[in-house]
Write an enzyme that holds these catalytic residues in place. Structure first.
Site, PDB file in Angstrom:
ATOM      1  N   GLN A  30      40.190  45.438  26.826  1.00 32.33           N
ATOM      2  CA  GLN A  30      41.479  44.812  27.113  1.00 32.33           C
ATOM      3  C   GLN A  30      41.714  43.567  26.251  1.00 32.33           C
ATOM      4  O   GLN A  30      42.503  42.699  26.601  1.00 32.33           O
ATOM      5  CB  GLN A  30      41.576  44.454  28.598  1.00 32.33           C
ATOM      6  CG  GLN A  30      41.512  45.673  29.509  1.00 32.33           C
ATOM      7  CD  GLN A  30      41.725  45.311  30.969  1.00 32.33           C
ATOM      8  OE1 GLN A  30      42.820  44.978  31.397  1.00 32.33           O
ATOM      9  NE2 GLN A  30      40.650  45.363  31.738  1.00 32.33           N
TER      10      GLN A  30
ATOM     11  N   ASP B 174      36.844  33.523  33.496  1.00 31.00           N
ATOM     12  CA  ASP B 174      37.534  34.798  33.697  1.00 31.00           C
ATOM     13  C   ASP B 174      38.218  35.207  32.393  1.00 31.00           C
ATOM     14  O   ASP B 174      38.568  34.351  31.579  1.00 31.00           O
ATOM     15  CB  ASP B 174      38.566  34.632  34.815  1.00 31.00           C
ATOM     16  CG  ASP B 174      39.051  35.962  35.365  1.00 31.00           C
ATOM     17  OD1 ASP B 174      38.456  37.001  35.022  1.00 31.00           O
ATOM     18  OD2 ASP B 174      40.023  35.954  36.145  1.00 31.00           O
ATOM     19  N   GLU B 175      38.418  36.495  32.187  1.00 33.28           N
ATOM     20  CA  GLU B 175      39.088  37.029  30.986  1.00 33.28           C
ATOM     21  C   GLU B 175      38.411  36.523  29.696  1.00 33.28           C
ATOM     22  O   GLU B 175      39.066  36.081  28.744  1.00 33.28           O
ATOM     23  CB  GLU B 175      40.576  36.647  30.971  1.00 33.28           C
ATOM     24  CG  GLU B 175      41.350  37.077  32.199  1.00 33.28           C
ATOM     25  CD  GLU B 175      41.671  38.559  32.217  1.00 33.28           C
ATOM     26  OE1 GLU B 175      41.139  39.303  31.381  1.00 33.28           O
ATOM     27  OE2 GLU B 175      42.453  38.983  33.095  1.00 33.28           O
TER      28      GLU B 175
ATOM     29  N   LYS C 266      37.597  42.227  39.305  1.00 32.46           N
ATOM     30  CA  LYS C 266      36.835  41.186  38.612  1.00 32.46           C
ATOM     31  C   LYS C 266      37.127  39.787  39.142  1.00 32.46           C
ATOM     32  O   LYS C 266      36.211  38.974  39.292  1.00 32.46           O
ATOM     33  CB  LYS C 266      37.100  41.238  37.106  1.00 32.46           C
ATOM     34  CG  LYS C 266      38.531  40.965  36.711  1.00 32.46           C
ATOM     35  CD  LYS C 266      38.717  41.035  35.206  1.00 32.46           C
ATOM     36  CE  LYS C 266      40.156  40.768  34.826  1.00 32.46           C
ATOM     37  NZ  LYS C 266      40.661  39.471  35.326  1.00 32.46           N
ATOM     38  N   THR C 267      38.404  39.489  39.425  1.00 32.19           N
ATOM     39  CA  THR C 267      38.738  38.144  39.900  1.00 32.19           C
ATOM     40  C   THR C 267      38.102  37.885  41.258  1.00 32.19           C
ATOM     41  O   THR C 267      37.632  36.783  41.546  1.00 32.19           O
ATOM     42  CB  THR C 267      40.263  37.963  39.973  1.00 32.19           C
ATOM     43  OG1 THR C 267      40.826  38.211  38.678  1.00 32.19           O
ATOM     44  CG2 THR C 267      40.618  36.548  40.393  1.00 32.19           C
TER      45      THR C 267
ATOM     46  N   ARG D  49      47.833  49.975  33.851  1.00 29.54           N
ATOM     47  CA  ARG D  49      48.671  49.230  34.793  1.00 29.54           C
ATOM     48  C   ARG D  49      49.235  50.167  35.861  1.00 29.54           C
ATOM     49  O   ARG D  49      49.714  49.724  36.898  1.00 29.54           O
ATOM     50  CB  ARG D  49      49.872  48.565  34.094  1.00 29.54           C
ATOM     51  CG  ARG D  49      49.604  47.594  32.960  1.00 29.54           C
ATOM     52  CD  ARG D  49      48.639  46.511  33.306  1.00 29.54           C
ATOM     53  NE  ARG D  49      47.293  46.868  32.865  1.00 29.54           N
ATOM     54  CZ  ARG D  49      46.185  46.259  33.282  1.00 29.54           C
ATOM     55  NH1 ARG D  49      46.261  45.293  34.157  1.00 29.54           N
ATOM     56  NH2 ARG D  49      45.011  46.617  32.832  1.00 29.54           N
TER      57      ARG D  49
END
Length: 633
Positions: free
Chosen positions: A242, A211-212, A28-29, A597
Site C-alpha cells: 500500500q 503507524d503506516e 492494524k490500527t 477498499r
C-alpha cells in the site's frame, strides 16, 4: 471482535524492534492501540510512550480509545505535530524563538513568489509551485541549501536553486517562521547537532509506535531512528503493498529494509482481512503478486462473497458514466445507501463525465478532497489577524491583513516597508509601529499623509487586539476581532456568499470554544499551531452522497460498493509511469489499494475510446486486467 493469534503475538511484544506487516483491512490500527494499552497494563508510565501516525483523525481516535480503556493520556501525534512539539520546546538551540509561526502552503508560496520577484525571474506559470516542490524535496531528504544543486534554475536565467533556497530560509528566519517541511527537517537537525537534546527525548519516549510506516520519507525515517536510539524499542505497522506516495517523498525501502536497519527485528504478518469478501481479496492478491518489490503475504477472509468482481467494458466515457449511474440507482432501489458507494479514478479530469451524468440523473455526489474548511478565504483572513496578534514578524499575515479593509497601501509601498524591516532587522509590525511613532531609525521610510493614516489605523487595531488577547480566550478574541475589524461588512461586498461566509467565521469561534475544552492551558499560540497542522487534512463528508475521488484519496477509506473506473493503458497505469518498473509497481499498488477498499461489491470498468488531452483516443485495456482473475461479468 476478538483478537486473532497474530494480533495477540504482536501486542505482547514489548522490547526491541518489531515490524507488523499488516495487510489491508487486517486491524492494524487496533493492534497499535492495544499494544500501547498492554504496555500501560505492564506498568509503563504513559509519558514514556509515543505513537506517531499520519492524520490528526487517526491520532485522535487512537488516543481516545486508550484514554477510555485505561484513563491514561498517551501522546499520539502526527509526524508534523510531533516536530512542532519538539521545536516549541527546544528550537532555541537552533537560534529561533520558541514562539515561531508555522507557515502553511499558501503562506510559503507567497513568500517564495516575492523571492523570485526579487531575483527578477519571469513570472511563468507553475514556477512558484515547481521551486517550492524542489525545496520540499530537499528538506524531506534532509538537504540544506549548501547541499543542493548549484546549476542555473533554467537556461534563460543565471539564478541557481541554491540561491533561492538559501534566501527562502533566510526570510523564514527573519519572520521567525518555519514551513511544514521544517517541522521534520529541523528536529533532525536539532538532534544531530545537539546530542544532549536528543538524549533528553530518547529518555522521555522509550517506547515508539509508528503507524503506516510504508509512507515515511527520509526525514521521518531519520527522526524515528534517532529517537529509537540504542533501546530500539520501535513498533512499526505497515504494508509495502500500500505504498503509493513516492511522488510526495515516501520511500518504500524504509519498510522493505526494516530488518536490515534494525538488526534483531522480528516480523509478524497480519493476513486475516476483516473488511472485504474473499473473492475481492483473491483478485487483489493475484494482482499484487506481480510486484517484485514487496514482502510476501496473502490476505484471506471468512466474509462470504455477495457477487463476483465484475468487469464492465464500454465504448466511451459517456457509456462508462451511464453504466455506473444505472448500477448506483439499482443498488439504491434495493435499499443500499449512496454514502456506501464510491467511484475511484486515477486522475481528476475523469470526474467530469460522472458529475455531468449524476447531476442529470439526480444522483447526489461529492468530490472527496475538495476545499477544506481551513482553506476558505474568510477563515484564513481571521487566522491571519490572530497570527498578527501573536507575532510581529509574520510577514505573510501582515500582507494578508494590512488592507482588510482597504487602506490605500499598495504593493510598491509594502515592498518598501518589507525592505526597511529587513534592513532594520525588525519585525515588520514593529517597524511599521516605529515609523508611526517617528522613532529614530537607520532606514526610515518617508510616508505620505494617506500612507501614514492607513498604517496608523492598522497599528492601532493590532495593538488593541493584543491588549484584548492578554485577558481573552481564543474564542472571545475571534468575536472581538470580527467586531473591531468590521469584517462582516467586508463580506457583505459579495451578497451571494455573505451568509455562508459569515456562518463559517462563526463556526471558527465554535471550533475555538471546543478546542479550549480539550486542552489544559488554552493559549493563542497553541490554538494557531493546532489549526495550521490540521489545515492540510481533508474534511469528512457525512451526507448521503456518492463520493468521487482519486485512487490516492481512497487510501484509508472503505465502502460497501466500489467502482474502479478507467482501467486503460495511459490512465492506469498512467502514461507518465510506463517507462519505469518501479513506477509501474507503484501503479499496481495503487490499483490494489483501490480494490481493497471494497467490502462487498467491486466493479472494474474499461473503455475503448476516451477524450484525453483534447482529442478522442482509441485505448487498450490496462495490463492489470490480465493479472486479475474475474469470476464473471
Amino acid at each position: 471482535m476478538l483478537l486473532n493469534k497474530e494480533q495477540k503475538k504482536a501486542i505482547a511484544h514489548t522490547e526491541g524492534p518489531l515490524l507488523v506487516l499488516a495487510g489491508a483491512g487486517s486491524g492494524k490500527t487496533r493492534v497499535v492501540t492495544e499494544r500501547i494499552i498492554h504496555l500501560l497494563e505492564q506498568g509503563i508510565f504513559p509519558s514514556k510512550i509515543l505513537g506517531v501516525t499520519f492524520t490528526n483523525k487517526a491520532a485522535e481516535e487512537m488516543a481516545t480509545r486508550i484514554r477510555e480503556k485505561t484513563s491514561s493520556r498517551v501522546l499520539i501525534s502526527t509526524f508534523h505535530s510531533l516536530g512542532a512539539r519538539i521545536l516549541r520546546e527546544s528550537i532555541h538551540h537552533l537560534g529561533l524563538p520558541n514562539s515561531f509561526t508555522i507557515y502553511d502552503e499558501e503562506d510559503s508560496n507567497k513568500l517564495l513568489k516575492s523571492i523570485l520577484k526579487s531575483f527578477n525571474l519571469p513570472e511563468k506559470k507553475g514556477m512558484v509551485k515547481g521551486v517550492k516542490e524542489l525545496i520540499s524535496d530537499s528538506k524531506n531528504n534532509l538537504l540544506s541549501p549548501d547541499e543542493v544543486d548549484t546549476s542555473p534554475l533554467t537556461p534563460a536565467v543565471n539564478v541557481t536553486f541554491q540561491e533561492i533556497y538559501r534566501l527562502y530560509q533566510m526570510r523564514l528566519k527573519e519572520s521567525q517562521a518555519v514551513d511544514f517541511d521544517d517541522l521534520l527537517l529541523l528536529p533532525v537537525t536539532l538532534f544531530r547537532t545537539h546530542p544532549e537534546v536528543l538524549a533528553y527525548y530518547q529518555e522521555r519516549w522509550q517506547y515508539l509506535h509508528v503507524d503506516e510506516y510504508q509512507d515515511t520519507n527520509q526525514a521521518q525515517y531519520e527522526l524515528v531512528k534517532l529517537l529509537a536510539g540504542e533501546r530500539k524499542n520501535l513498533f512499526v505497522v505497515g504494508d509495502p503493498d500500500q505504498s503509493i506516495y513516492s511522488w510526495r517523498g515516501a520511500t518504500i525501502r524504509n519498510i522493505l529494509h526494516f530488518e536490515k536497519d534494525f538488526p534483531g527485528a522480528e516480523t509478524i504478518r497480519l493476513e486475516q482481512n476483516y473488511r472485504s469478501a474473499l473473492n475481492i481479496l483473491n483478485a487483489a492478491n493475484a494482482l499484487i503478486s506481480y510486484n517484485e518489490g514487496r514482502l510476501e503475504k496473502n490476505l484471506w477472509s471468512d466474509i462470504e462473497d455477495e457477487q463476483p468482481v465484475e468487469l464492465i467494458q464500454v465504448q466511451s466515457e459517456r457509456d462508462e458514466a451511464e453504466t455506473v449511474a444505472k448500477a448506483i440507482l439499482d443498488l439504491k432501489s434495493r435499499g443500499h445507501s449512496f454514502s456506501e458507494m464510491a467511484v475511484f479514478y486515477r486522475t481528476n479530469f475523469q470526474s467530469r463525465s460522472f458529475e455531468d451524468l449524476f447531476r442529470f440523473m439526480g444522483i447526489p455526489y461529492a468530490i472527496y478532497g475538495g476545499l477544506s474548511f481551513y482553506q476558505r478565504m474568510e477563515i484564513k483572513d481571521v487566522l491571519a489577524f490572530l497570527r498578527m496578534v501573536h507575532s510581529s514578524y509574520d510577514l505573510i499575515a501582515f500582507e494578508r491583513t494590512i488592507n482588510l479593509p482597504k487602506r490605500g497601501l499598495g504593493p510598491k509601498f509594502l515592498e518598501k516597508l518589507k525592505e526597511g524591516s529587513f534592513q532594520e532587522e525588525m519585525g515588520i509590525f514593529d517597524y511599521a509601529k516605529a515609523l508611526i511613532a517617528k522613532e529614530p531609525l537607520e532606514h526610515p521610510l518617508k510616508l505620505t499623509a494617506k500612507q501614514r493614516e492607513g498604517l496608523e489605523k492598522y497599528v492601532t487595531l493590532i495593538d488593541d487586539l493584543r491588549r484584548l488577547a492578554g485577558s481573552s480566550t481564543p474564542r472571545d478574541l475571534i468575536i472581538d476581532l470580527v467586531e473591531k475589524t468590521h469584517y462582516f461588512d467586508l463580506l457583505k461586498e459579495d451578497p451571494e456568499t455573505f451568509n455562508d461566509r459569515k456562518s463559517n467565521v462563526l463556526e471558527l469561534a465554535s471550533v475555538a470554544a471546543e478546542w479550549e475544552e480539550q486542552v489544559e492551558t488554552p493559549t493563542l499560540e497553541e490554538f494557531l499551531s493546532d489549526l495550521t497542522l490540521k489545515s492540510a487534512e481533508k474534511e469528512d463528508i457525512d451526507e448521503e452522497k456518492v463520493l468521487l475521488m482519486t485512487l490516492h484519496n481512497s487510501k484509508g477509506l472503505e465502502f460497501e460498493t466500489v467502482f474502479l473506473v478507467g482501467l486503460e493503458e495511459d490512465l492506469l497505469p498512467h502514461v507518465n509511469c510506463k517507462d519505469s518498473i518501479d513506477q509501474i509497481e507503484e501503479e499496481r499498488r495503487l490499483t490494489y489499494v483501490g480494490m481493497t477498499r471494497a467490502k462487498k461489491r467491486l466493479y472494474l470498468t474499461t473503455s475503448r475510446f476516451r477524450y484525453m488531452w483534447g482529442t478522442l483516443r482509441s485505448l487498450t485495456p490496462s495490463r492489470f486486467l490480465s493479472e486479475i482473475p474475474l469470476d464473471g461479468g
